[in-house]
Design a protein around this motif. Structure first.
Motif, PDB file in Angstrom:
ATOM      1  N   GLY A 148      -5.874  -6.748  -7.800  1.00 39.62           N
ATOM      2  CA  GLY A 148      -5.671  -7.363  -9.104  1.00 39.62           C
ATOM      3  C   GLY A 148      -4.338  -8.076  -9.261  1.00 39.62           C
ATOM      4  N   LEU A 149      -3.483  -8.000  -8.265  1.00 39.80           N
ATOM      5  CA  LEU A 149      -2.181  -8.674  -8.343  1.00 39.80           C
ATOM      6  C   LEU A 149      -2.339 -10.168  -8.088  1.00 39.80           C
ATOM      7  N   SER A 150      -1.570 -10.952  -8.799  1.00 38.15           N
ATOM      8  CA  SER A 150      -1.598 -12.397  -8.569  1.00 38.15           C
ATOM      9  C   SER A 150      -0.924 -12.713  -7.229  1.00 38.15           C
ATOM     10  N   PRO A 151      -1.271 -13.835  -6.623  1.00 38.91           N
ATOM     11  CA  PRO A 151      -0.639 -14.205  -5.350  1.00 38.91           C
ATOM     12  C   PRO A 151       0.878 -14.353  -5.463  1.00 38.91           C
ATOM     13  N   GLU A 152       1.351 -14.887  -6.598  1.00 39.62           N
ATOM     14  CA  GLU A 152       2.800 -15.052  -6.776  1.00 39.62           C
ATOM     15  C   GLU A 152       3.496 -13.695  -6.835  1.00 39.62           C
ATOM     16  N   LEU A 153       2.908 -12.765  -7.591  1.00 39.88           N
ATOM     17  CA  LEU A 153       3.493 -11.434  -7.704  1.00 39.88           C
ATOM     18  C   LEU A 153       3.432 -10.703  -6.368  1.00 39.88           C
ATOM     19  N   THR A 154       2.348 -10.877  -5.641  1.00 36.91           N
ATOM     20  CA  THR A 154       2.226 -10.253  -4.324  1.00 36.91           C
ATOM     21  C   THR A 154       3.319 -10.751  -3.396  1.00 36.91           C
ATOM     22  N   THR A 155       3.580 -12.059  -3.411  1.00 36.84           N
ATOM     23  CA  THR A 155       4.638 -12.630  -2.567  1.00 36.84           C
ATOM     24  C   THR A 155       6.000 -12.069  -2.958  1.00 36.84           C
TER      25      THR A 155
ATOM     26  N   MET B 109       8.354  -4.811  -9.875  1.00 30.49           N
ATOM     27  CA  MET B 109       7.984  -3.431  -9.571  1.00 30.49           C
ATOM     28  C   MET B 109       7.316  -2.768 -10.770  1.00 30.49           C
ATOM     29  N   GLN B 110       7.746  -3.120 -11.972  1.00 29.58           N
ATOM     30  CA  GLN B 110       7.092  -2.583 -13.167  1.00 29.58           C
ATOM     31  C   GLN B 110       5.658  -3.102 -13.266  1.00 29.58           C
ATOM     32  N   ALA B 111       5.453  -4.346 -12.883  1.00 31.89           N
ATOM     33  CA  ALA B 111       4.099  -4.905 -12.882  1.00 31.89           C
ATOM     34  C   ALA B 111       3.233  -4.208 -11.835  1.00 31.89           C
ATOM     35  N   LEU B 112       3.809  -3.923 -10.677  1.00 29.29           N
ATOM     36  CA  LEU B 112       3.078  -3.178  -9.649  1.00 29.29           C
ATOM     37  C   LEU B 112       2.714  -1.792 -10.155  1.00 29.29           C
ATOM     38  N   ARG B 113       3.667  -1.135 -10.765  1.00 27.98           N
ATOM     39  CA  ARG B 113       3.440   0.214 -11.291  1.00 27.98           C
ATOM     40  C   ARG B 113       2.317   0.212 -12.326  1.00 27.98           C
ATOM     41  N   ALA B 114       2.349  -0.731 -13.250  1.00 24.55           N
ATOM     42  CA  ALA B 114       1.322  -0.793 -14.294  1.00 24.55           C
ATOM     43  C   ALA B 114      -0.048  -1.118 -13.705  1.00 24.55           C
ATOM     44  N   THR B 115      -0.094  -2.038 -12.757  1.00 21.87           N
ATOM     45  CA  THR B 115      -1.366  -2.427 -12.151  1.00 21.87           C
ATOM     46  C   THR B 115      -1.997  -1.268 -11.394  1.00 21.87           C
TER      47      THR B 115
ATOM     48  N   LEU C 243       0.834  -1.203   0.000  1.00 23.92           N
ATOM     49  CA  LEU C 243       0.000   0.000   0.000  1.00 23.92           C
ATOM     50  C   LEU C 243       0.867   1.251   0.000  1.00 23.92           C
ATOM     51  N   GLN C 244       1.929   1.239   0.794  1.00 18.86           N
ATOM     52  CA  GLN C 244       2.835   2.384   0.839  1.00 18.86           C
ATOM     53  C   GLN C 244       3.569   2.554  -0.492  1.00 18.86           C
ATOM     54  N   ALA C 245       3.954   1.452  -1.114  1.00 19.41           N
ATOM     55  CA  ALA C 245       4.624   1.525  -2.414  1.00 19.41           C
ATOM     56  C   ALA C 245       3.686   2.093  -3.472  1.00 19.41           C
ATOM     57  N   ALA C 246       2.419   1.695  -3.444  1.00 20.89           N
ATOM     58  CA  ALA C 246       1.444   2.239  -4.400  1.00 20.89           C
ATOM     59  C   ALA C 246       1.280   3.733  -4.186  1.00 20.89           C
TER      60      ALA C 246
END
Length: 151
Positions: A54-61, A94-100, A31-34
């Motif tokens: 919307g993040l997958s569990p693997e990406l979240t981990t 991190m790029q996936a987080l940024r795009a999501t 949440l802080q990173a977002a």
């Protein structure tokens, strides 16, 4: 007495509730990173959390593993967090987080209305008739033509 319409509605609501997976609240570091990537003081945490769902569990981990380190702690100053995010941002996770977060946040009409976006204008005749020149920071154009008004 339960009518047929209410029974069908209750059954559909129950089926929908059972079909949707329950998601836990996002990790505070996510949440802080977002918020660090897209800082908006007037957007509540719930809107950021909705994008993180919307993040997958693997990406979240993977992201929690990257972000939950002593150097990315929430007690760091905003300047220190920004410097650390600049180091982490080239990584694919991190790029996936940024795009999501970007698509989820700025694609949400309820959020963009907080920024002053009025919504689609096609049904109202387009932006020439609705909001084209409604920019308060832009100088007013002179009426009747003449010289260009921009510097």
């Amino acid at each position: 007495m339960l009518g047929r319409r209410r029974l069908l509605l209750a059954g559909a609501a129950t089926a929908l509730a059972l079909a949707l997976p329950l998601r836990a609240a996002p990790a505070p570091s996510l949440l802080q990173a977002a918020r660090d990537l897209f800082p908006h003081d007037d957007v509540p945490d719930a809107d950021y959390a909705a994008t993180l769902a919307g993040l997958s569990p693997e990406l979240t981990t993977t992201l929690v593993g990257l972000l939950d380190t002593p150097t990315v702690h929430a007690s760091l100053s905003p300047a220190e967090r920004k410097a650390r995010m600049a180091v982490l941002l080239p990584q694919p996770a991190m790029q996936a987080l940024r795009a999501t977060v970007m698509i989820g946040l700025y694609g949400n009409l309820a959020v963009t209305r907080r920024f002053g976006y009025q919504g689609p204008s096609l049904a109202d005749g387009g932006y020439l008739d609705r909001g084209f020149d409604a920019l308060p920071w832009l100088p007013r154009a002179p009426r009747g033509g003449g010289e260009p008004w921009w510097p």
